[in-house]
Design a protein around this motif. Structure first.
Motif, mmCIF file in Angstrom:
data_model
loop_
_atom_site.group_PDB
_atom_site.id
_atom_site.type_symbol
_atom_site.label_atom_id
_atom_site.label_comp_id
_atom_site.label_asym_id
_atom_site.label_seq_id
_atom_site.Cartn_x
_atom_site.Cartn_y
_atom_site.Cartn_z
ATOM 1 N N LEU A 64 0.824 -1.202 0.000
ATOM 2 C CA LEU A 64 0.000 0.000 0.000
ATOM 3 C C LEU A 64 0.859 1.253 0.000
ATOM 4 N N THR A 65 1.910 1.261 0.828
ATOM 5 C CA THR A 65 2.794 2.424 0.885
ATOM 6 C C THR A 65 3.496 2.656 -0.445
ATOM 7 N N GLU A 66 3.966 1.583 -1.061
ATOM 8 C CA GLU A 66 4.626 1.729 -2.359
ATOM 9 C C GLU A 66 3.642 2.219 -3.421
ATOM 10 N N ALA A 67 2.404 1.735 -3.371
ATOM 11 C CA ALA A 67 1.405 2.204 -4.336
ATOM 12 C C ALA A 67 1.108 3.688 -4.141
ATOM 13 N N SER A 97 1.763 9.266 -6.078
ATOM 14 C CA SER A 97 2.225 10.645 -5.892
ATOM 15 C C SER A 97 3.225 11.039 -6.968
ATOM 16 N N ARG A 98 4.110 10.109 -7.357
ATOM 17 C CA ARG A 98 5.077 10.415 -8.421
ATOM 18 C C ARG A 98 4.398 10.489 -9.775
ATOM 19 N N ALA A 99 3.364 9.666 -9.967
ATOM 20 C CA ALA A 99 2.691 9.654 -11.263
ATOM 21 C C ALA A 99 1.977 10.965 -11.541
ATOM 22 N N GLY A 100 1.561 11.672 -10.489
ATOM 23 C CA GLY A 100 0.874 12.944 -10.681
ATOM 24 C C GLY A 100 1.787 14.092 -11.044
ATOM 25 N N GLN A 101 3.088 13.874 -11.072
ATOM 26 C CA GLN A 101 4.047 14.913 -11.418
ATOM 27 C C GLN A 101 4.502 14.717 -12.865
ATOM 28 N N ARG A 102 4.975 15.793 -13.468
ATOM 29 C CA ARG A 102 5.473 15.744 -14.838
ATOM 30 C C ARG A 102 6.984 15.863 -14.891
ATOM 31 N N SER A 103 7.644 15.597 -13.788
ATOM 32 C CA SER A 103 9.099 15.728 -13.732
ATOM 33 C C SER A 103 9.752 14.420 -14.167
ATOM 34 N N PHE A 104 9.583 14.087 -15.444
ATOM 35 C CA PHE A 104 10.227 12.891 -15.970
ATOM 36 C C PHE A 104 10.681 13.187 -17.395
ATOM 37 N N HIS A 147 -3.507 -11.245 -4.089
ATOM 38 C CA HIS A 147 -3.189 -10.384 -5.212
ATOM 39 C C HIS A 147 -4.335 -9.430 -5.534
ATOM 40 N N ALA A 148 -5.161 -9.178 -4.564
ATOM 41 C CA ALA A 148 -6.308 -8.307 -4.825
ATOM 42 C C ALA A 148 -5.910 -6.864 -5.008
ATOM 43 N N GLY A 149 -4.708 -6.488 -4.591
ATOM 44 C CA GLY A 149 -4.289 -5.106 -4.723
ATOM 45 C C GLY A 149 -4.784 -4.276 -3.558
ATOM 46 N N VAL A 150 -4.498 -2.980 -3.643
ATOM 47 C CA VAL A 150 -4.853 -2.078 -2.550
ATOM 48 C C VAL A 150 -5.861 -1.032 -2.998
ATOM 49 N N GLY A 151 -6.453 -1.224 -4.159
ATOM 50 C CA GLY A 151 -7.462 -0.284 -4.628
ATOM 51 C C GLY A 151 -6.903 0.963 -5.275
ATOM 52 N N LEU A 152 -5.650 0.926 -5.713
ATOM 53 C CA LEU A 152 -5.034 2.090 -6.346
ATOM 54 C C LEU A 152 -4.621 1.829 -7.787
ATOM 55 N N GLY A 153 -4.876 0.625 -8.287
ATOM 56 C CA GLY A 153 -4.380 0.258 -9.612
ATOM 57 C C GLY A 153 -4.873 1.180 -10.706
ATOM 58 N N LEU A 154 -6.189 1.335 -10.839
ATOM 59 C CA LEU A 154 -6.730 2.171 -11.902
ATOM 60 C C LEU A 154 -6.546 3.657 -11.600
ATOM 61 N N ALA A 155 -6.457 4.023 -10.331
ATOM 62 C CA ALA A 155 -6.151 5.426 -10.003
ATOM 63 C C ALA A 155 -4.761 5.791 -10.506
#
Length: 374
Positions: free
Chosen positions: A186-189, A194-201, A313-321
């Motif tokens: 969950l923490t890694e997700a 948080s990194r995915a919402g940035q454009r610094s790549f 392997h159900a995930g943490v509910g952040l996959g599609l987000a």
């Protein structure tokens, strides 16, 4: 000086200038058409009628200039106030926003002019900020709830162990390990989101078909374990972006399609295609029938398609987000459509690589020769 005072002085000054020019024109007219006025050097030499005319004109001109000055100042002050009234409302709304109120709206009436466009743009900005803040608050509340759950379970297990020293520690350690692993996932997700919402790549050419191969190869053991068949197809699919983020997006889509599937004999189909201005990554899976109102919420954090999925392997509910966030920072779009037979069809549209002069996609795309048997 305030803007209103500057505008007032500008209006009054322009009115005075126009009045002086008008008086000068009339004076030139008098000098030209009143007989012998130009040749007269002293008032004593002037004809009495001419003297009375010019003196009356000078007095009237002075009175008119004083009236124009007063009228210009008062009228300019009123007109400036009316012109600047929308800015006053915008300024007040800005102060309220600075104080933390995002629910206030200007809603400027009247014709659509520059002030109306500015007010409408400000209202739209406030609406986006309010929606973003509400989303962040929901996300923080949901994240706190999700993080609290494994911590509460760990505390309960430790309390049981402390109250029962003779309890088998092997089972306790195993359960604590599983709970801790879920907290780490969950923490890694959350960090990825948080990194995915940035454009610094760094943006670089990426072949989506290669990312599909890598993701399906990684998740193939999970698919085999759950009895899900994966079918992939597609040629070179050039896109531009972060290879790491796009691989995370592809992996999340395939993983989501595997775990939210039928209990047995499920299918997942992953395709990539190239269009004139976009490339499309499509993931379809079998599964339970989902209502459209539920599908529309699947990209929100901590939303799950079916409550029955509670495995390892159900995930943490952040996959599609995460998928939605990565798609947005790559200037793409995401569509999720429920399939009539059950399951979902998810399509990611991304801008393609600009073509060079020969009409070939720009950039180089190394290829490997193998595709996993699926």
């Amino acid at each position: 000086m305030s803007v209103r005072l500057k505008l007032t002085l500008s209006y009054a000054g322009f009115l005075m200038l126009a009045g002086v020019l008008l008086i000068v024109v009339v004076w030139v007219f008098l000098l030209r058409y009143v007989p012998n006025v130009a040749a007269v050097r002293t008032p004593a030499e002037m004809d009495p009628n001419q003297y009375v005319l010019l003196r009356g004109f000078a007095s009237a001109a002075g009175t008119a200039l004083v009236f124009l000055l007063v009228f210009g100042l008062l009228g300019g002050w009123i007109l400036a106030g009316r012109m600047l009234a929308p800015l006053t409302r915008i300024r007040n709304a800005t102060h309220m926003t600075a104080d933390g109120s995002l629910s206030h709206r200007i809603r400027l009436e009247g014709r659509k002019d520059e002030f109306r466009e500015l007010a409408d743009a400000f209202d739209a900005m406030l609406a986006r900020l309010e929606a973003h803040l509400a989303e962040q608050q929901r996300f923080a509340a949901n994240a706190s709830h999700e993080l609290r759950t494994p911590l509460a379970i760990s505390q309960a297990l430790l309390d049981v162990a402390r109250n029962d020293p003779n309890r088998d520690t092997g089972e306790l350690v195993e359960r604590l390990h599983a709970v801790n692993a879920r907290a780490i996932d969950l923490t890694e997700a959350l960090l990825v989101l948080s990194r995915a919402g940035q454009r610094s790549f760094t943006r670089e050419p990426v072949d989506l078909s290669l990312l599909v191969e890598e993701a399906t190869e990684t998740l193939l053991p999970l698919a085999e374990k759950r009895g899900v068949t994966i079918d992939t197809s597609g040629d070179i699919t050039p896109a531009v972006g972060s290879q790491a983020l796009l691989l995370q997006m592809t992996t999340n889509l395939v993983h989501n399609a595997i775990v939210h599937n039928l209990p047995e004999h499920g299918t997942v189909r992953v395709t990539t295609s190239v269009h004139p201005e976009t490339v499309v990554l499509t993931v379809e899976n079998s599964g339970e029938k989902l209502p459209p109102q539920l599908v529309s919420t699947l990209t929100e954090p901590f939303q799950r398609g079916t409550e029955r999925i509670r495995g390892n392997h159900a995930g943490v509910g952040l996959g599609l987000a995460i998928v939605k966030s990565i798609t947005q920072v790559h200037d793409g779009s995401l569509t999720i459509i429920p399939r009539p037979a059950g399951g979902l069809r998810i399509a990611v549209h991304l801008p393609t690589v600009p073509a060079d002069g020969q009409g070939r996609p720009g950039g180089a795309f190394p290829r490997n020769t193998g595709r996993p048997d699926s």
